[in-house]
Design an enzyme around this catalytic site. Structure first.
Site, PDB file in Angstrom:
ATOM      1  N   LYS A 118      -4.372   1.403  -4.319  1.00  0.00           N
ATOM      2  CA  LYS A 118      -3.005   0.879  -4.795  1.00  0.00           C
ATOM      3  C   LYS A 118      -3.079   0.618  -5.936  1.00  0.00           C
ATOM      4  O   LYS A 118      -1.933   0.438  -6.644  1.00  0.00           O
ATOM      5  CB  LYS A 118      -2.672  -0.276  -3.753  1.00  0.00           C
ATOM      6  N   GLU A 202       0.532  -9.348  -5.949  1.00  0.00           N
ATOM      7  CA  GLU A 202       1.693  -8.907  -6.251  1.00  0.00           C
ATOM      8  C   GLU A 202       2.614 -10.115  -5.982  1.00  0.00           C
ATOM      9  O   GLU A 202       2.482 -10.662  -4.920  1.00  0.00           O
ATOM     10  CB  GLU A 202       2.314  -7.609  -5.934  1.00  0.00           C
ATOM     11  N   HIS A 237       3.662  -7.823   8.904  1.00  0.00           N
ATOM     12  CA  HIS A 237       3.698  -6.979   7.640  1.00  0.00           C
ATOM     13  C   HIS A 237       3.592  -5.524   8.375  1.00  0.00           C
ATOM     14  O   HIS A 237       3.412  -4.378   7.586  1.00  0.00           O
ATOM     15  CB  HIS A 237       2.695  -6.999   6.719  1.00  0.00           C
ATOM     16  N   ARG A 294       0.772  10.981   3.942  1.00  0.00           N
ATOM     17  CA  ARG A 294       0.604  11.307   5.302  1.00  0.00           C
ATOM     18  C   ARG A 294       2.005  11.543   5.959  1.00  0.00           C
ATOM     19  O   ARG A 294       2.814  11.022   5.343  1.00  0.00           O
ATOM     20  CB  ARG A 294      -0.508  10.642   6.012  1.00  0.00           C
TER      21      ARG A 294
END
Length: 644
Positions: A118, A202, A237, A294
């Protein structure tokens, strides 16, 4: 064009079954791989050929690259479909498949590598001009680096596994005092799930929507986007409800997000199906989150609004065929909504549930109805894999038609033997705010009082319905060799009086003495409620257990002998495992003084980490588990004595 007549699916559950269905329709032979405990799983039963990988945990089976490639070669497969999860975003797997002379139904290894981290992906997207959420995506992984980054961007912040997805290794940190523990826990989850403990941090965007774009690219430089999906309804999440198209998006915003997604895919030379995920704020600004290299769990809603089969597209692209459409030709018809059916307990922080599916009845498929599942009645739900049982999907000419159709599917679905989120899903779809499409990632906590109401005692009406259904589902005679005697009838007949039978019933740990009056009539597996001719409750008898659906929740009712009932032998003050799992860390020892809320044991189940915490301050009297040990649901882990 590449020949592809045998396909190995390197996955399990509903995605393996889904790929098999499309492959068989295209005349392709299917090969399943399975762990030792999955030898009787549905995807194994439906495959043309199955190969045993051995082991139980993913690291001993589905994550073993060499064994999967050996299985492909031994079975004569020319290609491998990775599904989602496990090795689906593993660049080493894609490269090993290529080196073995096989086709990988996914993007090039270089594209997986570009988006696999990421941190690196965000740096790449920044150079490509794709908008980003403020954060730190660097190589340094020490606590002080993350502390400084969090102070710079401001709390709350979101810790995310650099190599992860699906909510694994993800923690929201509200204040600095929580950072160290959250970082350590997220790193352990990331290492366990992905074999990579690297993290990024973040800014946690308040009231965002999670909107993602389905992209598809061929080997001829052609890339397009297949509209968008809203995945804002989440717990831990992880997505719970997905729909397409995203409610309220203008054509201009859809095009801007779609073009940004295509730009992201083209920046890494992408091929195949992928998803670019964005956060969308209240002002209509969107920020790149990550790209999943994917097929996604929620791809069926895209298929329903476009009329396309994305697995078939994956197979054709792997063969070297070009995409059959131009961007302007991509359809957008009606609205589709999907819910994920999980074996979990919403009343206890959505803890994964394990056990045997003693009852599993799917709603009938039909126009606007689709069921993608990977289990059947009698299958087991183990602690080693994701607890998703399947997906329930509905399509309609508009969002409200899709919503009502999906509610009907939920009402017709029956699952017994393990806890599920079925009733919770129904409450979400029935909530007025969801009906008004007031969506953001805080939807569940904001409406928690309605979506996760405190348990209440089952009313008398429930017990009387249960008693009537129990008696009427019994065999007509207690003895088959005496078909005419009134004394062998189970109907409750009595001379000079009405039929009445007293039962001792047990449900959810509650025991009741109830008289069955026969006012509620059982017809087949539907109980007609007296005085309410339109109300019919699903009531299914399985051996000594009756499953009765009451207010959207399926309850298991059994009869018991009050004289023979045994007293509980639970350890007083014992803290038990809430599910089957493995002990990650024991944080206390006998004699330790602990405060209320202190973590005592860390338990891992279904790739998620759970803390067993002290309900009150006290002294640890005994510890009954050790690190690395597999423990069963209900096993006592720690004995805690109240007070000091």
């Amino acid at each position: 064009m590449n020949i592809l007549d045998t396909l190995l699916i390197a996955n399990r559950g509903e995605i393996a079954c889904r790929v098999m269905r499309t492959a068989k329709a295209m005349g392709i032979r299917t090969v399943a791989v399975h762990s030792a405990i999955d030898r009787d799983a549905r995807h194994v039963r439906e495959a043309d050929l199955a190969v045993d990988l051995g082991g139980a945990k993913p690291a001993e089976s589905y994550l073993l690259i060499d064994r999967i490639i050996d299985a492909a070669k031994a079975s004569g497969a020319q290609a491998i479909h990775p599904g989602y999860g496990f090795l689906s975003e593993n660049a080493g797997f894609a490269r090993a498949i290529e080196h073995a002379g096989l086709l990988f139904l996914g993007p090039p290894a270089s594209a997986i590598e570009a988006m696999g981290s990421k941190s690196a992906a965000k740096a790449l997207m920044e150079r490509a001009g794709v908008p980003l959420v403020p954060g730190y995506h660097g190589e340094a992984q020490d606590l002080e680096t993350f502390r400084a980054a969090a102070q710079r961007i401001g709390y709350p912040v979101l810790l995310k596994a650099a190599a992860g997805g699906g909510g694994k290794g993800m923690k929201v940190v509200e204040r600095e005092a929580e950072l160290a523990d959250a970082l350590a826990s997220a790193q352990r989850e990331a290492q366990s799930s992905f074999g990579d403990a690297r993290m990024l941090v973040e800014k946690y965007v308040l009231k965002p929507r999670h909107v993602e774009i389905q992209v598809f690219a061929d080997r001829h430089g052609h890339c397009l986007y297949l509209n968008e999906r809203d995945c804002s309804i989440q717990r831990r999440h992880q997505k719970v409800v997905e729909e397409a198209p995203a409610p309220g998006l203008s054509a201009e915003l859809r095009r801007a997000m779609g073009e940004a997604a295509v730009k992201a895919a083209q920046a890494i030379g992408y091929v195949g199906a992928g998803t670019v995920e964005f956060l969308l704020d209240e002002r209509g600004d969107f920020f790149f989150m990550e790209m999943n290299t994917r097929l996604q769990v929620e791809h069926p809603v895209t298929e329903l609004i476009t009329g396309l089969d994305l697995v078939a597209w994956q197979i054709r692209v792997a063969r070297g065929e070009p995409l059959p459409l131009q961007q302007a030709q991509v359809p957008l018809r009606g609205h589709a909504i999907e819910v994920r059916l999980y074996a979990e307990d919403p009343d206890h922080d959505f803890l994964p549930a394990t056990g045997t599916l003693s009852l599993y009845r799917e709603a009938a498929e039909g126009p606007g109805r689709r069921i993608d599942s990977g289990v059947a009645q009698g299958d087991g739900v183990s602690p080693f894999y994701d607890p998703m049982l399947g997906k329930l999907i509905a399509w309609g000419e508009n969002r409200e038609e899709a919503r009502l159709r999906l509610l009907a599917i939920l009402d017709e679905t029956l699952v017994g033997g393990v806890k599920t989120n079925l009733a919770f899903l129904r409450r979400v779809l029935s909530h007025p705010a969801f009906a008004r499409a007031e969506l953001d990632t805080g939807f569940i906590p904001r409406h928690q009082a309605q979506l996760l109401p405190a348990p209440v005692a089952l009313p008398d009406a429930f017990w009387h319905c249960a008693a009537d259904a129990f008696i009427q589902s019994e065999p007509l005679r207690s003895r088959a060799d005496d078909a005419y005697s009134p004394w062998t009838a189970t109907s409750g007949w009595r001379s000079g009086g009405g039929a009445e039978i007293e039962l001792h019933l047990s449900c959810q740990g509650v025991e009741r003495r109830v008289r069955a009056h026969g006012q509620n009539r059982l017809q087949g597996e539907q109980l007609r409620v007296a005085g309410q001719p339109s109300q019919r409750l699903p009531a299914v008898r399985q051996g000594d257990t009756l499953y009765l659906k009451w207010e959207g929740e399926l309850h298991a009712i059994t009869r018991f002998d009050p004289i023979a009932a045994c007293a509980s032998h639970a350890h007083p003050g014992g803290l038990s495992a809430p599910m089957n799992g493995s002990v990650v860390q024991v944080l206390v020892a006998p004699g330790d003084q602990v405060e209320a809320g202190a973590a005592l044991v860390l338990l891992e189940a279904m790739k998620m980490e759970h803390s067993i915490r002290a309900p009150h301050s006290g002294t640890v009297k005994a510890v009954y588990c050790s690190e690395g040990e597999l423990v069963a649901d209900g096993a006592v882990l720690v004995e805690l004595e109240e007070g000091r």
